[in-house]
Design a protein around this motif. Sequence first.
Motif, PDB file in Angstrom:
ATOM      1  N   LEU A 244       3.666  -8.332  10.730  1.00 11.10           N
ATOM      2  CA  LEU A 244       3.461  -8.414   9.286  1.00 11.10           C
ATOM      3  C   LEU A 244       3.506  -9.875   8.867  1.00 11.10           C
ATOM      4  CD1 LEU A 244       5.798  -5.568   7.915  1.00 11.10           C
ATOM      5  CD2 LEU A 244       3.341  -5.457   8.338  1.00 11.10           C
ATOM      6  N   TYR A 245       2.884 -10.168   7.744  1.00  6.41           N
ATOM      7  CA  TYR A 245       2.977 -11.504   7.168  1.00  6.41           C
ATOM      8  C   TYR A 245       4.166 -11.509   6.221  1.00  6.41           C
ATOM      9  CZ  TYR A 245      -1.629 -12.144   9.170  1.00  6.41           C
ATOM     10  OH  TYR A 245      -2.678 -12.227  10.052  1.00  6.41           O
ATOM     11  N   ASP A 246       5.260 -12.106   6.682  1.00  4.01           N
ATOM     12  CA  ASP A 246       6.530 -11.961   5.979  1.00  4.01           C
ATOM     13  C   ASP A 246       6.527 -12.510   4.561  1.00  4.01           C
ATOM     14  OD1 ASP A 246       7.704 -10.606   8.022  1.00  4.01           O
ATOM     15  OD2 ASP A 246       8.825 -12.297   8.827  1.00  4.01           O
ATOM     16  N   LYS A 247       5.674 -13.480   4.291  1.00  2.00           N
ATOM     17  CA  LYS A 247       5.654 -14.080   2.959  1.00  2.00           C
ATOM     18  C   LYS A 247       4.845 -13.259   1.961  1.00  2.00           C
ATOM     19  CE  LYS A 247       8.157 -17.539   4.243  1.00  2.00           C
ATOM     20  NZ  LYS A 247       9.575 -17.626   3.799  1.00  2.00           N
ATOM     21  N   LEU A 248       4.211 -12.193   2.452  1.00  3.20           N
ATOM     22  CA  LEU A 248       3.465 -11.299   1.569  1.00  3.20           C
ATOM     23  C   LEU A 248       4.325 -10.099   1.190  1.00  3.20           C
ATOM     24  CD1 LEU A 248      -0.097 -11.152   3.194  1.00  3.20           C
ATOM     25  CD2 LEU A 248       0.686 -12.614   1.320  1.00  3.20           C
ATOM     26  N   ALA A 249       4.109  -9.578   0.009  1.00  4.61           N
ATOM     27  CA  ALA A 249       4.702  -8.314  -0.407  1.00  4.61           C
ATOM     28  C   ALA A 249       3.837  -7.173   0.124  1.00  4.61           C
ATOM     29  CB  ALA A 249       4.789  -8.255  -1.927  1.00  4.61           C
ATOM     30  N   PRO A 250       4.370  -5.946   0.219  1.00  4.60           N
ATOM     31  CA  PRO A 250       3.582  -4.829   0.751  1.00  4.60           C
ATOM     32  C   PRO A 250       2.231  -4.649   0.064  1.00  4.60           C
ATOM     33  CG  PRO A 250       5.863  -4.185   0.590  1.00  4.60           C
ATOM     34  CD  PRO A 250       5.766  -5.539  -0.048  1.00  4.60           C
ATOM     35  N   LEU A 251       2.214  -4.725  -1.259  1.00  5.74           N
ATOM     36  CA  LEU A 251       0.944  -4.532  -1.964  1.00  5.74           C
ATOM     37  C   LEU A 251      -0.045  -5.637  -1.621  1.00  5.74           C
ATOM     38  CD1 LEU A 251      -0.526  -2.679  -3.912  1.00  5.74           C
ATOM     39  CD2 LEU A 251       0.400  -4.025  -5.807  1.00  5.74           C
ATOM     40  N   GLU A 252       0.432  -6.878  -1.547  1.00  9.22           N
ATOM     41  CA  GLU A 252      -0.444  -7.991  -1.164  1.00  9.22           C
ATOM     42  C   GLU A 252      -0.955  -7.808   0.259  1.00  9.22           C
ATOM     43  OE1 GLU A 252       1.478 -11.734  -3.623  1.00  9.22           O
ATOM     44  OE2 GLU A 252       2.455 -11.063  -1.765  1.00  9.22           O
ATOM     45  N   TYR A 253      -0.053  -7.404   1.151  1.00  5.82           N
ATOM     46  CA  TYR A 253      -0.434  -7.219   2.550  1.00  5.82           C
ATOM     47  C   TYR A 253      -1.520  -6.149   2.694  1.00  5.82           C
ATOM     48  CZ  TYR A 253      -0.085  -5.616   7.387  1.00  5.82           C
ATOM     49  OH  TYR A 253      -0.388  -5.217   8.667  1.00  5.82           O
ATOM     50  N   LEU A 254      -1.341  -5.025   2.010  1.00  7.75           N
ATOM     51  CA  LEU A 254      -2.314  -3.939   2.138  1.00  7.75           C
ATOM     52  C   LEU A 254      -3.652  -4.316   1.519  1.00  7.75           C
ATOM     53  CD1 LEU A 254      -0.144  -0.755   1.490  1.00  7.75           C
ATOM     54  CD2 LEU A 254      -0.838  -1.773   3.662  1.00  7.75           C
ATOM     55  N   GLU A 255      -3.631  -5.006   0.407  1.00  5.33           N
ATOM     56  CA  GLU A 255      -4.895  -5.434  -0.193  1.00  5.33           C
ATOM     57  C   GLU A 255      -5.593  -6.462   0.690  1.00  5.33           C
ATOM     58  OE1 GLU A 255      -3.746  -6.653  -4.118  1.00  5.33           O
ATOM     59  OE2 GLU A 255      -3.808  -4.595  -4.908  1.00  5.33           O
ATOM     60  N   PHE A 256      -4.804  -7.299   1.371  1.00  7.76           N
ATOM     61  CA  PHE A 256      -5.372  -8.259   2.321  1.00  7.76           C
ATOM     62  C   PHE A 256      -6.031  -7.525   3.490  1.00  7.76           C
ATOM     63  CE2 PHE A 256      -4.403 -10.602   6.325  1.00  7.76           C
ATOM     64  CZ  PHE A 256      -5.334 -11.626   6.185  1.00  7.76           C
ATOM     65  N   VAL A 257      -5.318  -6.547   4.080  1.00  7.31           N
ATOM     66  CA  VAL A 257      -5.874  -5.788   5.202  1.00  7.31           C
ATOM     67  C   VAL A 257      -7.114  -5.012   4.768  1.00  7.31           C
ATOM     68  CG1 VAL A 257      -5.418  -3.941   6.868  1.00  7.31           C
ATOM     69  CG2 VAL A 257      -3.656  -5.651   6.387  1.00  7.31           C
ATOM     70  N   ALA A 258      -7.068  -4.431   3.579  1.00  6.00           N
ATOM     71  CA  ALA A 258      -8.238  -3.709   3.068  1.00  6.00           C
ATOM     72  C   ALA A 258      -9.444  -4.636   2.972  1.00  6.00           C
ATOM     73  CB  ALA A 258      -7.914  -3.105   1.704  1.00  6.00           C
ATOM     74  N   GLY A 259      -9.218  -5.868   2.539  1.00  7.86           N
ATOM     75  CA  GLY A 259     -10.306  -6.834   2.454  1.00  7.86           C
ATOM     76  C   GLY A 259     -10.882  -7.172   3.818  1.00  7.86           C
ATOM     77  N   LEU A 260     -10.024  -7.249   4.844  1.00 11.72           N
ATOM     78  CA  LEU A 260     -10.500  -7.512   6.196  1.00 11.72           C
ATOM     79  C   LEU A 260     -11.432  -6.404   6.683  1.00 11.72           C
ATOM     80  CD1 LEU A 260      -7.274  -8.845   7.971  1.00 11.72           C
ATOM     81  CD2 LEU A 260      -9.188 -10.181   7.077  1.00 11.72           C
ATOM     82  N   TRP A 261     -11.161  -5.179   6.245  1.00 11.09           N
ATOM     83  CA  TRP A 261     -12.004  -4.050   6.626  1.00 11.09           C
ATOM     84  C   TRP A 261     -13.240  -3.923   5.744  1.00 11.09           C
ATOM     85  CZ3 TRP A 261     -11.724  -2.027  11.161  1.00 11.09           C
ATOM     86  CH2 TRP A 261     -10.508  -1.945  11.831  1.00 11.09           C
ATOM     87  N   GLY A 262     -13.373  -4.794   4.773  1.00 13.28           N
ATOM     88  CA  GLY A 262     -14.559  -4.771   3.919  1.00 13.28           C
ATOM     89  C   GLY A 262     -14.501  -3.775   2.786  1.00 13.28           C
ATOM     90  N   LEU A 263     -13.311  -3.275   2.447  1.00 15.48           N
ATOM     91  CA  LEU A 263     -13.193  -2.359   1.321  1.00 15.48           C
ATOM     92  C   LEU A 263     -13.276  -3.146   0.018  1.00 15.48           C
ATOM     93  CD1 LEU A 263     -10.230  -0.086   2.521  1.00 15.48           C
ATOM     94  CD2 LEU A 263     -12.681   0.312   2.790  1.00 15.48           C
ATOM     95  N   ASP A 264     -13.889  -2.560  -0.987  1.00 16.40           N
ATOM     96  CA  ASP A 264     -13.935  -3.241  -2.272  1.00 16.40           C
ATOM     97  C   ASP A 264     -12.544  -3.243  -2.901  1.00 16.40           C
ATOM     98  OD1 ASP A 264     -13.697  -0.933  -4.373  1.00 16.40           O
ATOM     99  OD2 ASP A 264     -15.195  -0.223  -2.936  1.00 16.40           O
ATOM    100  N   CYS A 265     -12.348  -4.129  -3.866  1.00 14.92           N
ATOM    101  CA  CYS A 265     -11.006  -4.345  -4.427  1.00 14.92           C
ATOM    102  C   CYS A 265     -10.418  -3.074  -5.032  1.00 14.92           C
ATOM    103  CB  CYS A 265     -11.063  -5.458  -5.481  1.00 14.92           C
ATOM    104  SG  CYS A 265     -11.405  -7.083  -4.790  1.00 14.92           S
ATOM    105  N   ALA A 266     -11.232  -2.310  -5.751  1.00 19.30           N
ATOM    106  CA  ALA A 266     -10.735  -1.108  -6.415  1.00 19.30           C
ATOM    107  C   ALA A 266     -10.293  -0.065  -5.394  1.00 19.30           C
ATOM    108  CB  ALA A 266     -11.801  -0.529  -7.333  1.00 19.30           C
ATOM    109  N   THR A 267     -11.112   0.137  -4.357  1.00 20.05           N
ATOM    110  CA  THR A 267     -10.765   1.115  -3.325  1.00 20.05           C
ATOM    111  C   THR A 267      -9.514   0.681  -2.568  1.00 20.05           C
ATOM    112  OG1 THR A 267     -13.077   1.762  -3.047  1.00 20.05           O
ATOM    113  CG2 THR A 267     -11.569   2.281  -1.238  1.00 20.05           C
ATOM    114  N   GLY A 268      -9.448  -0.602  -2.224  1.00 20.91           N
ATOM    115  CA  GLY A 268      -8.292  -1.109  -1.505  1.00 20.91           C
ATOM    116  C   GLY A 268      -7.008  -0.962  -2.308  1.00 20.91           C
ATOM    117  N   ALA A 269      -7.078  -1.287  -3.603  1.00 15.61           N
ATOM    118  CA  ALA A 269      -5.883  -1.185  -4.456  1.00 15.61           C
ATOM    119  C   ALA A 269      -5.445   0.267  -4.608  1.00 15.61           C
ATOM    120  CB  ALA A 269      -6.175  -1.800  -5.820  1.00 15.61           C
TER     121      ALA A 269
END
Length: 258
Positions: free
Chosen positions: A99-124
């Motif tokens: 995990l990226y320790d300096k990120l919060a869970p919500l930030e981490y998941l939105e970051f991972v969602a972006g890596l998979w190419g999910l749009d912001c609304a779907t990722g959130a």
Amino acid sequence: MPAISADPTPDALRLRSLRKSFGGASGKVAVDGLDLSIRPGEFYALLGANGAGKTTTLRMVAGLLQPDEGDIAICGVDACKNPLDAKAVTAWLPDEPLLYDKLAPLEYLEFVAGLWGLDCATGAARAEDLLRRLGLWEQRNQRCEGFSRGMRQKVALAGALIHAPRLLMLDEPLTGLDAGAARLVKDMLTEQTRQGVAVVLTTHILEVAEKLADRIGIIAHGRLIAEGSLGQLRALTAQTAASLEDVFLDLTAREEAA
């Protein structure tokens, strides 16, 4: 979209003659001609002693190691020829997730969602749903660096599920979890199989495999030595009421003695 085979219902995972050794031609054989098939929606427990080849097998399926020989197909995709397509439908959760320790869970998941190419609304939306179901919504804005092992494990599981994989592989996911966290994770995995996701689990907690798995594979020295439901494995040992632990110890002892 991933290139899917002509078979309308291919196996979620199919391994054929898979082989991996370390240290050259005279080195240690970690996986030795392994054949394995897992169906969509199946909960499969892959069991074995330390060094049996479980983690090496899963790392090859995840694309982190290249096999020396053999074939890997994930949902009909040849993982060796089309690794990106195979990874798009796969999730891998190691026993020590990063995990990226300096990120919060919500930030981490939105970051991972972006890596998979999910749009912001779907990722959130997916991030919120996963965090709520795993009991982490109240901690969504706290940095992961202060989390317990159990909380980190749940964040990592959410990260593995964010892109809705069709094959989910987990290496010792319940290690270090308290009873409440373990129940949440087990319920989440069972729910995934009901949705058609194939779940492959390695664990030394044999009671978990006994209760959750549709089929159990026992691996020793990189080879599959037994496979089937608990009832089928019991039949191999003529112990009709034995626990999975007793069956496992019996079959692995026979293999060592052979």
